[in-house]
Design a protein around this motif. Structure first.
Motif, mmCIF file in Angstrom:
data_model
loop_
_atom_site.group_PDB
_atom_site.id
_atom_site.type_symbol
_atom_site.label_atom_id
_atom_site.label_comp_id
_atom_site.label_asym_id
_atom_site.label_seq_id
_atom_site.Cartn_x
_atom_site.Cartn_y
_atom_site.Cartn_z
ATOM 1 N N GLU A 113 13.637 20.491 58.311
ATOM 2 C CA GLU A 113 14.631 20.016 57.438
ATOM 3 C C GLU A 113 15.402 20.155 57.861
ATOM 4 O OE1 GLU A 113 10.783 19.652 54.933
ATOM 5 O OE2 GLU A 113 11.681 21.186 56.845
ATOM 6 N N SER A 114 17.056 20.685 57.628
ATOM 7 C CA SER A 114 17.902 21.196 58.438
ATOM 8 C C SER A 114 18.986 20.719 57.115
ATOM 9 C CB SER A 114 18.569 21.278 59.246
ATOM 10 O OG SER A 114 18.687 20.032 60.009
ATOM 11 N N CYS A 133 15.398 15.395 57.737
ATOM 12 C CA CYS A 133 14.631 16.396 58.171
ATOM 13 C C CYS A 133 14.307 15.259 59.860
ATOM 14 C CB CYS A 133 13.306 15.720 57.720
ATOM 15 S SG CYS A 133 11.856 15.846 58.171
ATOM 16 N N THR A 151 14.556 23.108 53.564
ATOM 17 C CA THR A 151 15.476 23.715 53.111
ATOM 18 C C THR A 151 16.086 24.571 51.923
ATOM 19 O OG1 THR A 151 18.340 22.908 54.162
ATOM 20 C CG2 THR A 151 16.625 21.350 53.569
#
Length: 115
Positions: A6-7, A22, A109
């Motif tokens: 994730e980011s 993701c 995240t």
């Protein structure tokens, strides 16, 4: 092996927006339902949004009309667009793939909604 990363998390003021992504690898992404969960401080994980292989979406009531889940099978990504964020949206957000009887989670995240 299956990998989810994730980011896009961060600190945002109430009413603001964030877009989480993701990135998936190690499995046939287009063949599986994808989900976003979140975990608020001191609480259990909560299912936030689901997208099926055909693009059908469902949401928990608390985010309906504010969040939108989407997937890109060319990039093997599933995104969560979050608008009109509220302090109660604060938490760690995770994506999940359920593959052949096993739950695969990303590391998560952090999303913090605060003024």
């Amino acid at each position: 092996q299956v990998q989810l990363v994730e980011s896009g998390g961060g600190l945002v003021q109430p009413g603001g927006s964030l877009r989480l992504s993701c990135a998936a690898s190690g499995f046939t992404f287009s063949s599986y339902v994808m989900r976003w969960y979140r975990q608020a401080p001191g609480k259990g994980r909560e299912l936030v949004a689901t997208i099926t292989t055909t693009g059908r979406t469902t949401y928990v009531d608390s985010v309906k009309g504010r969040f939108s889940i989407s997937r890109d099978t060319a990039k093997n990504t599933v995104d969560l667009q979050m608008n009109s964020l509220k302090p109660e949206d604060t938490g760690v957000y995770y994506c999940l793939a359920y593959i052949r009887g096993t739950d695969y989670w990303g590391p998560g995240t952090q999303v913090t909604v605060s003024s």
